[in-house]
Design a protein around this motif. Structure first.
Motif, PDB file in Angstrom:
ATOM      1  N   VAL A 340       0.862  -1.186   0.000  1.00  0.00           N
ATOM      2  CA  VAL A 340       0.000   0.000   0.000  1.00  0.00           C
ATOM      3  C   VAL A 340       0.894   1.229   0.000  1.00  0.00           C
ATOM      4  O   VAL A 340       1.617   1.483   0.979  1.00  0.00           O
ATOM      5  N   GLY A 347      -5.378   3.807  -2.912  1.00  0.00           N
ATOM      6  CA  GLY A 347      -4.702   3.237  -1.757  1.00  0.00           C
ATOM      7  C   GLY A 347      -5.669   2.439  -0.892  1.00  0.00           C
ATOM      8  O   GLY A 347      -5.333   1.363  -0.384  1.00  0.00           O
ATOM      9  N   GLN A 348      -6.870   2.970  -0.705  1.00  0.00           N
ATOM     10  CA  GLN A 348      -7.886   2.236   0.037  1.00  0.00           C
ATOM     11  C   GLN A 348      -8.265   0.943  -0.674  1.00  0.00           C
ATOM     12  O   GLN A 348      -8.486  -0.090  -0.039  1.00  0.00           O
ATOM     13  N   GLU A 350      -6.261  -0.801  -2.559  1.00  0.00           N
ATOM     14  CA  GLU A 350      -5.164  -1.747  -2.347  1.00  0.00           C
ATOM     15  C   GLU A 350      -5.250  -2.376  -0.963  1.00  0.00           C
ATOM     16  O   GLU A 350      -5.042  -3.592  -0.792  1.00  0.00           O
ATOM     17  N   ALA A 351      -5.572  -1.543   0.048  1.00  0.00           N
ATOM     18  CA  ALA A 351      -5.710  -2.084   1.401  1.00  0.00           C
ATOM     19  C   ALA A 351      -6.884  -3.060   1.478  1.00  0.00           C
ATOM     20  O   ALA A 351      -6.789  -4.123   2.120  1.00  0.00           O
TER      21      ALA A 351
END
Length: 595
Positions: A340, A347-348, A350-351
């Motif tokens: 991440v 990014g969220q 990916e998390a």
């Protein structure tokens, strides 16, 4: 900038996304245009069809109104005193002037032109308000055309005709009624003839708002009247392949021939009024509407290209970074994680991707464990249902032998039965090879032969290539037991059981057949339901359930039987995959022979 665009164009995801968005927008526009085109076209055609049916109904109303006036005149003249006097007196008083004046009175009351005639059968004379179709003395024609219809009815006969052999060529509508004397004898006819000009006047009364052809047809598809002219009238003037059967048998009004004509049926006139819908007006409307829609679609398509490009570019760039990790995860690497490195929505994402893969990995492990536990538990539960049923039947055999004092037989049965129970009650493995299963079957048969002796004959025709295939245990023995107990138990003489096996499309098929008492149709249908009810069905029900539990929908039992001839039971199972070899301490005793 140009280099980045080239990279995106060569990116498979970007191109697919671009085309997906572009085609979605264009498809939506095309569907919208098609709906508009179809809806407006349908509404316009429906409006034209409604106007055509209204016009046909108005023409029909005018024709029926004139027909009622004509029928009333013919009916009153046929029942009138002057008509009967003229037909019965020879020569008639005043030469028929009184009757002729009455006839002209009716004629003058008519809105449209029509000729009225009175025809005497006695003298052959014809008294008419116009040029009659019949000359004096022509009585041979009175058995044809409208006169034949008049002879067959007590009322006024109505006859639509075009170029009739009896009536004049210009006559299109003829009405006739028989005049009878007090003794019921026919004296003559009252005839009314309406020429083509009368129909033309009635057809031009309504206004359709557009130029179109109008027709009048009789039940034989003869064109009685056509606004196109007399040359289009007569029998066989309809285009090839055209039929009005739908109009005569269906609703009173509607459309024919793909909506080309609107119609209205007159049951009183026994005629069909057709109004042609305007082809050119329909084509012009469709062309104008299609042109406007195509122009709108072309403009919308240009805008769609720009929108699709922007949407694809915005989504594909960050998504491409997840592609490699998702590819690994798709290939079964459930421990794949993505670093991440962003704090925005991507990014969220990916998390969330990392969290999702971790949870999926855990869930897959739990599901696999639960499925295996459930399968083992269910198989063991079904096996426990089979064992008591089998034990009950063998113990019953031991008791039967003991009551007869056959102690040596009891000893042999008990020893063999003990060895057989060790194999049956062994729960360390639910799977056995076909060879082991057949050894258990042979052991069971050996026990039963001690009871039935020469009355039981068993034949086995087994495919040796199937011996090492693994199947759920105790699938075949219950079938043999049912064949013996319920098929051969009450059969006098020698009972035969035949067991065979074969491979078919990746499945193993076993057949157990007997020549026993068989089943009635009613009993067979009950058994085929394979419900676990009663001692007869519990074994078959368990075999069915376990075969499908370790197989698929093709696995299970198929039963055929005829009363007095015997029963056949086919068992289809799916061979199970090889597992770790297990040392078998409890070997089933080999049978001395299968028959």
């Amino acid at each position: 900038m140009l280099r980045k665009w080239k990279q995106m164009l060569h990116s498979g995801y970007f191109v697919r996304l671009l085309w997906m968005v572009l085609l979605s927008i264009i498809a939506a526009l095309v569907v919208f245009a098609a709906v508009i085109y179809t809806s407006y076209g349908t509404l316009y055609l429906s409006s034209l069809s409604s106007r055509g049916q209204t016009t046909a109904a108005e023409i029909c109303g005018g024709l029926e109104s004139a027909l009622m006036d004509y029928s009333t005149a013919v009916d009153e003249l046929a029942a009138g005193r002057l008509t009967r006097q003229w037909l019965t007196q020879s020569p008639p008083e005043d030469g028929g002037l009184s009757l002729l004046r009455q006839m002209y009175g009716y004629k003058n009351d008519f809105t449209e032109e029509a000729a009225i005639s009175v025809i005497s059968l006695k003298t052959g004379d014809v008294l008419s308000t116009g040029s009659s179709s019949l000359a004096p003395g022509e009585t041979d024609s009175l058995n044809w055309s409208v006169f034949r219809q008049a002879n067959e009815t007590d009322g006024v006969a109505v006859h639509l005709t075009a170029k009739d052999a009896v009536l004049e060529d210009t006559t299109r509508l003829a009405l006739a009624k028989v005049v009878c004397g007090a003794d019921g004898q026919k004296l003559g006819y009252v005839l009314l003839e309406a020429p083509r000009t009368t129909l033309a006047a009635l057809y031009h009364m309504p206004s359709t708002g557009y130029a179109s052809e109008t027709l009048l047809l009789n039940p034989y598809d003869t064109v009685i009247y056509s606004s196109a002219g007399a040359e289009a009238e007569g029998l066989g003037k309809l285009p090839n392949g055209k039929s009005t059967e739908q109009a005569w048998s269906g609703s009173r009004s509607g459309t024919l021939w793909g909506g080309a004509y609107a119609y209205c049926r007159s049951d009183l006139l026994r005629g069909l009024i057709l109004v042609e819908l305007p082809k050119m007006q329909i084509l012009n409307f469709r062309s104008s509407l299609l042109g406007a829609l195509l122009l709108g679609l072309a403009t919308a398509a240009l805008v769609s290209v720009l929108v699709a490009w922007r949407v694809a570019q915005t989504i594909s760039r960050p998504v491409h970074q997840l592609r490699a990790s998702m590819e690994k995860f798709r290939n079964g690497e459930l421990d794949t994680r993505v670093p991440v490195q962003r704090s925005d929505e991507m990014g969220q994402l990916e998390a969330d991707f990392n969290l999702m893969t971790e949870q999926i990995e855990q869930l897959v492990g739990h599901v696999q464990q639960e499925q295996e536990s459930l399968r083992v538990a269910e198989a063991q539960a079904l096996s426990l249902q089979v064992n008591p049923h089998f034990i009950y039947n063998v113990l019953d055999l031991i008791g039967w032998c003991a009551r007869l004092g056959k102690n040596d037989v009891v000893v042999q049965v008990t020893v063999n039965f003990g060895k057989l129970l060790r194999s049956i009650l062994n729960n360390r493995d639910d799977m056995v090879c076909v060879r082991t299963e057949m050894d258990m079957v042979r052991a069971y048969i050996d026990i039963q032969k001690l009871r039935y002796a020469e009355r039981l004959q068993v034949e086995m025709q087994l495919d040796e290539s199937l011996e090492e295939e693994r199947i759920p245990k105790l699938l075949i023995q219950p079938l043999v037991e049912n064949a013996l107990v319920h098929g051969l138990e009450g059969k006098p003489g020698v009972g035969r059981i035949r067991i065979s096996s074969r491979r078919e499309d990746g499945y193993l098929v076993f057949l157990v057949e007997d020549n026993g008492v068989g089943l009635s149709e009613e009993r067979l249908e009950h058994v085929r339901q394979l419900k676990s009810q009663g001692m007869y069905n519990i074994g078959l029900s368990n075999v069915q359930q376990r075969a499908q539990l370790y197989g698929d929908e093709r696995c299970g039992l198929r039963i055929e039987s005829k009363l007095g001839e015997g029963t056949k039971v086919w068992l289809t199972v799916l061979p199970q995959p090889e597992t770790e070899k297990r040392k078998e301490d409890d070997d089933v005793p080999g049978a001395s022979g299968g028959g």
